[in-house]
Each structure stands twice: as C-alpha cells, then as structure tokens.
Design a protein around this motif. Structure first.
Motif, PDB file in Angstrom:
ATOM      1  N   GLN A 436       0.821  -1.208   0.000  1.00  0.00           N
ATOM      2  CA  GLN A 436       0.000   0.000   0.000  1.00  0.00           C
ATOM      3  C   GLN A 436       0.856   1.259   0.000  1.00  0.00           C
ATOM      4  OE1 GLN A 436      -2.562  -0.315   3.443  1.00  0.00           O
ATOM      5  NE2 GLN A 436      -3.001  -2.477   3.050  1.00  0.00           N
ATOM      6  N   SER A 437       2.193   1.100   0.004  1.00  0.00           N
ATOM      7  CA  SER A 437       3.077   2.260   0.133  1.00  0.00           C
ATOM      8  C   SER A 437       4.360   2.014  -0.645  1.00  0.00           C
ATOM      9  CB  SER A 437       3.399   2.510   1.619  1.00  0.00           C
ATOM     10  OG  SER A 437       4.038   1.372   2.184  1.00  0.00           O
ATOM     11  N   THR A 438       5.224   3.007  -0.662  1.00  0.00           N
ATOM     12  CA  THR A 438       6.520   2.885  -1.329  1.00  0.00           C
ATOM     13  C   THR A 438       7.537   2.257  -0.388  1.00  0.00           C
ATOM     14  OG1 THR A 438       7.154   5.119  -0.638  1.00  0.00           O
ATOM     15  CG2 THR A 438       6.085   4.891  -2.787  1.00  0.00           C
ATOM     16  N   ILE A 439       8.643   1.808  -0.945  1.00  0.00           N
ATOM     17  CA  ILE A 439       9.708   1.202  -0.143  1.00  0.00           C
ATOM     18  C   ILE A 439      10.414   2.281   0.680  1.00  0.00           C
ATOM     19  CG2 ILE A 439      11.931   0.005  -0.255  1.00  0.00           C
ATOM     20  CD1 ILE A 439      10.928  -1.428  -2.732  1.00  0.00           C
ATOM     21  N   GLN A 440      10.505   2.043   1.971  1.00  0.00           N
ATOM     22  CA  GLN A 440      11.166   2.987   2.861  1.00  0.00           C
ATOM     23  C   GLN A 440      12.626   2.634   3.108  1.00  0.00           C
ATOM     24  OE1 GLN A 440       8.768   3.085   6.434  1.00  0.00           O
ATOM     25  NE2 GLN A 440       7.215   4.412   5.501  1.00  0.00           N
ATOM     26  N   SER A 441      12.911   1.346   3.193  1.00  0.00           N
ATOM     27  CA  SER A 441      14.276   0.912   3.482  1.00  0.00           C
ATOM     28  C   SER A 441      14.473  -0.486   2.925  1.00  0.00           C
ATOM     29  CB  SER A 441      14.532   0.926   4.995  1.00  0.00           C
ATOM     30  OG  SER A 441      15.885   0.672   5.297  1.00  0.00           O
ATOM     31  N   MET A 442      15.737  -0.828   2.614  1.00  0.00           N
ATOM     32  CA  MET A 442      16.028  -2.134   2.016  1.00  0.00           C
ATOM     33  C   MET A 442      17.426  -2.564   2.447  1.00  0.00           C
ATOM     34  SD  MET A 442      15.603  -3.113  -2.017  1.00  0.00           S
ATOM     35  CE  MET A 442      17.150  -2.474  -2.678  1.00  0.00           C
ATOM     36  N   LYS A 443      17.557  -3.800   2.925  1.00  0.00           N
ATOM     37  CA  LYS A 443      18.853  -4.329   3.351  1.00  0.00           C
ATOM     38  C   LYS A 443      19.003  -5.763   2.861  1.00  0.00           C
ATOM     39  CE  LYS A 443      20.791  -0.999   5.740  1.00  0.00           C
ATOM     40  NZ  LYS A 443      22.069  -0.380   5.318  1.00  0.00           N
ATOM     41  N   LEU A 444      20.261  -6.149   2.668  1.00  0.00           N
ATOM     42  CA  LEU A 444      20.590  -7.482   2.164  1.00  0.00           C
ATOM     43  C   LEU A 444      21.297  -8.289   3.234  1.00  0.00           C
ATOM     44  CD1 LEU A 444      21.074  -9.510  -0.242  1.00  0.00           C
ATOM     45  CD2 LEU A 444      23.225  -8.280  -0.620  1.00  0.00           C
ATOM     46  N   ASP A 445      20.834  -9.521   3.446  1.00  0.00           N
ATOM     47  CA  ASP A 445      21.564 -10.499   4.244  1.00  0.00           C
ATOM     48  C   ASP A 445      22.223 -11.445   3.247  1.00  0.00           C
ATOM     49  OD1 ASP A 445      22.509 -12.608   5.781  1.00  0.00           O
ATOM     50  OD2 ASP A 445      20.841 -12.511   7.200  1.00  0.00           O
ATOM     51  N   LYS A 447      24.602 -13.596   3.575  1.00  0.00           N
ATOM     52  CA  LYS A 447      24.860 -14.952   4.038  1.00  0.00           C
ATOM     53  C   LYS A 447      23.650 -15.853   3.808  1.00  0.00           C
ATOM     54  CE  LYS A 447      28.076 -13.388   7.644  1.00  0.00           C
ATOM     55  NZ  LYS A 447      28.305 -13.262   9.110  1.00  0.00           N
ATOM     56  N   LYS A 448      22.475 -15.342   4.091  1.00  0.00           N
ATOM     57  CA  LYS A 448      21.251 -16.132   3.942  1.00  0.00           C
ATOM     58  C   LYS A 448      20.579 -15.909   2.597  1.00  0.00           C
ATOM     59  CE  LYS A 448      20.362 -16.122   8.918  1.00  0.00           C
ATOM     60  NZ  LYS A 448      19.447 -15.695  10.006  1.00  0.00           N
ATOM     61  N   LYS A 449      21.147 -14.993   1.793  1.00  0.00           N
ATOM     62  CA  LYS A 449      20.581 -14.676   0.479  1.00  0.00           C
ATOM     63  C   LYS A 449      19.119 -14.252   0.607  1.00  0.00           C
ATOM     64  CE  LYS A 449      24.513 -15.582  -1.299  1.00  0.00           C
ATOM     65  NZ  LYS A 449      25.421 -14.432  -1.579  1.00  0.00           N
ATOM     66  N   LYS A 450      18.889 -13.338   1.530  1.00  0.00           N
ATOM     67  CA  LYS A 450      17.554 -12.788   1.750  1.00  0.00           C
ATOM     68  C   LYS A 450      17.616 -11.263   1.606  1.00  0.00           C
ATOM     69  CE  LYS A 450      15.677 -16.774   3.044  1.00  0.00           C
ATOM     70  NZ  LYS A 450      15.380 -17.056   4.444  1.00  0.00           N
ATOM     71  N   LEU A 451      16.596 -10.726   0.982  1.00  0.00           N
ATOM     72  CA  LEU A 451      16.457  -9.277   0.838  1.00  0.00           C
ATOM     73  C   LEU A 451      15.300  -8.831   1.712  1.00  0.00           C
ATOM     74  CD1 LEU A 451      17.390  -6.713  -0.760  1.00  0.00           C
ATOM     75  CD2 LEU A 451      15.537  -7.221  -2.359  1.00  0.00           C
ATOM     76  N   VAL A 452      15.567  -7.905   2.620  1.00  0.00           N
ATOM     77  CA  VAL A 452      14.549  -7.414   3.540  1.00  0.00           C
ATOM     78  C   VAL A 452      14.092  -6.034   3.069  1.00  0.00           C
ATOM     79  CG1 VAL A 452      13.989  -6.884   5.931  1.00  0.00           C
ATOM     80  CG2 VAL A 452      15.628  -8.698   5.417  1.00  0.00           C
ATOM     81  N   VAL A 453      12.784  -5.893   2.890  1.00  0.00           N
ATOM     82  CA  VAL A 453      12.218  -4.656   2.355  1.00  0.00           C
ATOM     83  C   VAL A 453      11.174  -4.136   3.334  1.00  0.00           C
ATOM     84  CG1 VAL A 453      11.106  -3.570   0.374  1.00  0.00           C
ATOM     85  CG2 VAL A 453      12.557  -5.585   0.036  1.00  0.00           C
ATOM     86  N   SER A 454      11.305  -2.865   3.698  1.00  0.00           N
ATOM     87  CA  SER A 454      10.407  -2.273   4.682  1.00  0.00           C
ATOM     88  C   SER A 454       9.468  -1.275   4.013  1.00  0.00           C
ATOM     89  CB  SER A 454      11.210  -1.572   5.781  1.00  0.00           C
ATOM     90  OG  SER A 454      10.343  -0.979   6.727  1.00  0.00           O
ATOM     91  N   PHE A 455       8.169  -1.445   4.283  1.00  0.00           N
ATOM     92  CA  PHE A 455       7.133  -0.525   3.825  1.00  0.00           C
ATOM     93  C   PHE A 455       6.496   0.132   5.050  1.00  0.00           C
ATOM     94  CE2 PHE A 455       7.476  -3.884   0.668  1.00  0.00           C
ATOM     95  CZ  PHE A 455       7.472  -3.198  -0.530  1.00  0.00           C
ATOM     96  N   ALA A 456       5.551   1.010   4.804  1.00  0.00           N
ATOM     97  CA  ALA A 456       4.874   1.680   5.911  1.00  0.00           C
ATOM     98  C   ALA A 456       4.067   0.698   6.747  1.00  0.00           C
ATOM     99  CB  ALA A 456       3.966   2.790   5.382  1.00  0.00           C
ATOM    100  N   GLU A 457       3.532  -0.335   6.100  1.00  0.00           N
ATOM    101  CA  GLU A 457       2.620  -1.235   6.808  1.00  0.00           C
ATOM    102  C   GLU A 457       3.226  -2.594   7.138  1.00  0.00           C
ATOM    103  OE1 GLU A 457       2.004  -2.262   2.453  1.00  0.00           O
ATOM    104  OE2 GLU A 457       2.498  -0.510   3.671  1.00  0.00           O
TER     105      GLU A 457
END
Length: 649
Positions: A436-445, A447-457
């Motif tokens: 429902q919103s734009t991407i606020q922050s994004m970080k890469l792990d 080692k685990k090959k995971k991308l973490v993406v933070s939205f408002a909700e």
C-alpha cells in the motif's frame, strides 16, 4: 513518452473499455526488460500493528543480526522464523510545548559497537540517543545523550550515519528548520570535527563509507556521496550537481589558532554519469552502494542517478579512479604552486599542517577534474524505471567465478535482479511486492541470500534463491543466467558445486541430451525443426466464417514467439502474459495444426500445439451460440489490439 493503451473487451454482449498502462506490459524479445516476472518469492515477513511514517533497517555483518527501527521501537528480526525476536521500546522525552502528534521517537539512526546498540531518533523535535545492551534477554539502557547533529529533528529531514571503529560520523541538521547540515565526526574516541560552512551548498547527503587499507591504516579515508545546489544559475543547467568527498580517518582538525575542530583534509569532486560526447548528464544522485574488496583499490561504487527527463541511470566507479583525481587533479580556482604536503594528504598530526596547505583546503576544496565511471562514455544501465534504491550481492557460481547481482528497487515496489555481465546488464527478473506504500528501506543479508524490504505497513522478505521459478527444464534454468541457481538431478535449485550453469552467455549446450520426461530438454540446430514437448490440444470443431484465436503463454520476455502453420511463420500479438494468433474469419486454409514456438539464444521450444478441425455437420442452436460467443470475444480482442496499435503509432 508514456503510452496508455485502450483495450475494447466484450463479455457476452457487454462492452467496456479497459485502460492498460504500457509500462506494466513488457515487450518480449527485448534485453532491456526483465526476462521473467516472478511470483511467490516473498518467503516471509510481518505486518506492523500501526503504519509507520518512517522506518530504517540495520544489518550487522559480523553477527548477521538485522534490526528495524520505527516509531518508538527497535525490533530484532529473525529471518529464518520471519518474526521479531526482541523489541526495544523507547519513550520520547516529551517537551511541554510539543504537540501530541509530533511527540514521538522516530528512529533515524541504528549503529552497533560490539554488544552495544547506539540508537538515535527525533524525540519530538529534540534529537536524542540511547545506548542499549543488545545481547541481554531483556532490553537494558546504559546511557542516553543529546542527539543533535546525529539525528534530524524530523524524520523527513536529510541525515546519514556511519560507524568507523569506535567513532561515529554523521550528517544531520543542527537547527530545527533543517539548516546547518554538515558531515561531522560527532562521537567516539577521536576529536569531534566538522565542515567549513562554504564547502557545500544546500547538500543532500546520500551515503558515506569507510574504505580500509590494510597496508596503510593511517591513509584510510571516509568517502561521502551527496548532491548539492549548482552554482551555475543558467536556466539550462541542472539545479543539482552530484559529488564525492573524502576526509582522512586520522584527521583531528587544525591547530588551536587556525581551523580547530575543522576538517583539514576535506576535498570534493564531481561525479559524472551520462553521455559526455552529447553533454547529456544524470545529475541527481539518488542512492549509492559501496562494494568493498580485499584490495582497497578494487573497491567499486554503484550509484543511481535520475534526470530531469524522468530516466534513471546506473554508473559504476572505481575507488582507484576517485583517488587518482584527489591525488593528481588541480584545485578548481587555484592557480599557484601546490603547497607541500599536498592539500588533502593524510598526516598523523593534522594540527601541525602548514597554513598554506590548510588554506587551499579551506578556499579551494573542489577538484578541477571530474570523476568518470569505469564505462566512461555511457552509463552501465539506463532505464525508464524510477529506481530509488540499490544493493549489490556477490554470488559464487559453479564455475567458481564470483558474479555481481544488482538489486534495484523502484518507487512502485518492484525489485529488479540484474546480472552485471561484463559491460552489459542482463535483467534476470522482476519481483513485484504487493504493498500500500513505497519502499522505505532495504537491506541485504548476503549470508542467507535474503532481501529485507520495509514498507509503511509491513516488512517483506524476498528469497533471492527462488529457483523454482526456472524449474520447467534444464534449458529454462540455464537461460535465466541466475548465479543463485543451477540445474541439478532434482531440478533447478540453489547453486551447488555439481550443478549445471552457464552464467557467461546462457547457451543451453551445457544441458544433458536427455533428462526425465517431465523436464524434456528442447534444443535445435538451424537445420532441424524444433523438438516438441507440448501436448497436442485438439480444439472443438469450428465452422467456417467465424473468427477465432489461439493463445500461448509467455515464459520469457527475452524470447521471440512465433506461430507456425502450414509451413508459414507469423508473429504473435502480445497481451500481458500471452501471445495470440488471430483468425478474423475461418477459411478452409485455417484448419490444421498450429505451433507456438519460442526462440531464445540457442534454445528453440514448442510451447503450445493445437489442432483446429472443421465442423462438418450443420451447427445446432448450442453450437451457434458457442460460435457467436467465440466470435464476439475474438472481434473484441481484434478491435482492442487494433485500437492499441493505432494509439501506439
């Protein structure tokens, strides 16, 4: 120019117009679009109880811990269980005059020093910092400090932070109105040092990075990437200029008599991204990722730029090139002999530098020469997508080579996975995260090959090893050119030493000649017909004189699709995820077999096979009804596509 296509669609006599944004409809056969539109790669995440106006993510490489900061809280994330395992709740120190809706502790800084979390936030327009014990079962606050110059007064104001050994470097406004924005060493073991007022003009700081030099730690620098107001007020000039600046890690400022607590090593240079021969530049730096290397000279900077004509460019820079500019360029506006030591040189005792050296830094910190990318003449990648964030992962493939995968986020919540293949990008896939919103922050792990993406909700976790997307055949797995995935005995799976890959050119010749029936490998030579693995579908008998169409799914947008019938080949008409073959009016020549053929690199595949039969008997009322419905549907499709093509012209 952005096109909006109109499709005229009929459903059993009901007519309506559907508007389709052309940007959301990739055109197959092009290398400038994602090869695959992926699904089901969101491996986890969780929703916030309350929507967040601002969130930040912090990843600690040594421990592999991931934290998220929001309004009045810091969460530690478990990327395996997809949940928050620990919560630090922080109460704002409320001012009596603070309005209720502003009296919150919006987290803007998270850094970690050993087992201590250093957390800062807005604190109701009165920036504040806390030191928290992160290893204890329950949160414990060690101390708290004033956060002015580290955290902004409001989360909408520009800021950044960087931990270097035991020191904290930060850029944040010193005044509540957002002014007096500087890059400083604000806390730690070394002396606090700040900038001279005239060095930057209304800056927007984007990123800062410490580049280690194992062979000479005293020569290590902190690099700062930002954009600032252009001093050229020509109406045709872009209002922004992008910069890279550097300061020495051991800089303690000047003597008590001159430049005390002010950087004596500050220099800046212009970052160039564009087409120099055409004087066409992308001047607005948006985001930066610094890829460190064992040899610091091989460190690379991946920078996203936007332009006034709504395009985004990615340029890649070498830290060695940047250092060559700082060490050898003349100083803009300075025409005298260069004093010694050269301005900007790292010295063990900056307070003893000659006045002449410091004067050049004070009055002429800008380099005359510009910093060009490693692809000098053109950007590495130009797109109409509005990219806002970039991360880069290093992935070791079966051939033991390490490949760079660029992860670019758009303002609409799409993630593009791009292979840095020599001097050209290869766009592997596009993942759309419903939000429902734009991407606020994004970080890469990594080692685990995971991308973490933070939205408002919510927080979403993207699995970068989502190899099931290419699991139709060995060829499909190889054509993806995805270093995260290789073909194995159990299908396309996360890369293992015994897997099969061809990252360099994606040619499917590396596939075995035969595999299990359900993953039949299709290969063809120029002198051979394409092999067949699609079942032959016999369609209901169709009378002559009615319109009809056939449909074929698009498995790869890098492939070219054609329809073959009676030794004739015809291009297909593309909808969003399907290729169509339209028969305006069925004739005797229309009956027979049809093949939808996909061609990509050295791989040719029959995706769909149909057999169209003539209706011999007189049609019943039911048959005529079915034929009329099919006819209406086909006419609508024809009208819609014709109208879309007319608009596109």
């Amino acid at each position: 120019m952005k096109l909006v296509l109109c499709l005229f669609v009929c459903f059993w006599g009901n007519f309506e117009w559907i508007f389709v944004d052309s940007e959301d409809t990739p055109t197959f056969g092009s290398k400038n679009i994602p090869r695959l539109l992926t699904k089901d790669v969101i491996s986890g995440g969780f929703d916030y109880p309350v929507h967040q106006n601002h969130t930040i993510l912090f990843y600690h490489e040594e421990s592999g811990d991931m934290y998220v900061g929001g309004t009045d809280f810091v969460l530690k994330l478990d990327l395996d269980g997809y949940q928050a395992t620990k919560e630090f709740h922080l109460e704002a120190t409320r001012d009596e005059q603070c309005q209720e809706d502003l009296c919150h502790y919006v987290i803007t800084v998270i850094e970690r020093i050993e087992d201590i979390l250093f957390v800062c936030g807005t604190n109701g327009h009165s920036p504040h910092c806390w030191k928290l014990v992160s290893s204890s079962p329950s949160p414990r606050i060690l101390e708290h400090n004033d956060g002015t110059g580290i955290s902004p007064f409001m989360h909408t104001q520009n800021s950044l932070s960087l931990r270097v050994e035991g020191d904290l470097y930060a850029a944040a406004p010193l005044d509540a109105d957002g002014s007096a924005l500087q890059f400083r060493r604000k806390a730690g073991n070394r002396a606090n040092v700040w900038m001279y007022d005239s060095w930057v003009s209304e800056p927007t700081f984007v990123s800062a990075s410490w580049v280690k030099q194992k062979d000479d730690p005293d020569d290590e620098k902190i690099y700062v990437f930002f954009r600032e107001k252009n001093s050229d007020h020509n109406p045709e000039a872009d209002p922004w200029i992008s910069r890279v600046a550097r300061v020495c890690k051991i800089d303690e400022g000047g003597s008590k008599r001159f430049f005390q607590n002010t950087w004596t090593s500050f220099l800046k240079a212009r970052l160039v991204c564009g087409f120099p021969e055409e004087s066409l530049y992308f001047n607005r730096l948006q985001d930066v990722y610094v890829q460190h290397s064992e040899d610091w000279r091989d460190t690379r900077i991946y920078a996203l730029f936007t332009s006034s004509w709504n395009a985004t460019a990615l340029c890649i820079y070498s830290i060695k090139t940047i250092e060559d500019i700082f060490n050898n360029s003349t100083f803009k506006g300075y025409d005298k002999a260069t004093p010694q030591p050269r301005p900007g040189t790292c010295v063990k005792n900056s307070r003893s530098l000659p006045l002449a050296t410091v004067n050049v830094v004070r009055d002429h910190p800008e380099m005359s020469d510009w910093v060009h990318s490693i692809h000098s003449k053109t950007p590495f990648y130009v797109s109409n997508n509005n990219y806002t964030k970039i991360l880069v992962d290093r992935v070791q493939a079966v051939d033991q080579n390490v490949y760079n995968i660029l992860l670019l986020a758009t303002d609409s919540g799409k993630i593009h996975k791009i292979l840095e293949a020599g001097s050209e990008p290869f766009i592997i896939s596009e993942t759309h995260i419903p939000s429902q919103s734009t991407i606020q922050s994004m970080k890469l792990d990594s080692k685990k090959k995971k991308l973490v993406v933070s939205f408002a909700e919510k927080i979403s976790v993207v699995d970068l090893q989502s190899c099931q997307e290419y699991n139709k055949s060995c060829a499909d797995c190889i054509l993806a050119r995805d270093p995260y995935c290789s073909w194995t005995a159990s299908g396309c799976a996360p890369t293992v030493p015994e897997g099969i890959q061809n990252i360099l050119d994606g040619q499917t010749r590396v596939c075995p000649t035969t595999v299990s029936d359900h993953t039949q490998v299709n290969r063809s030579r120029r002198d051979a017909a394409p092999p067949v693995n699609a079942d032959l579908l016999t369609l209901p008998a169709v009378p002559m004189g009615v319109p009809f169409y056939l449909s074929c799914p698009i498995d790869s947008y890098h492939a070219v699709y054609t329809w073959e019938h009676r030794d004739q080949s015809s291009p297909c008409l593309q909808m969003h995820t399907n290729c169509l073959f339209l028969i305006p009016s069925v004739t005797p020549e229309s009956y027979g077999s049809y093949q939808c053929v996909s061609k990509e690199r050295d791989y040719v595949s029959v995706v769909k096979r149909y057999h169209l039969m003539q209706q011999i008997n007189h049609p019943t009322r039911t048959d005529r009804g079915k034929a009329s419905a099919v006819a209406a549907e086909v006419v609508c499709v024809v009208l819609g596509l014709s109208f879309a093509l007319l608009i596109a012209r």
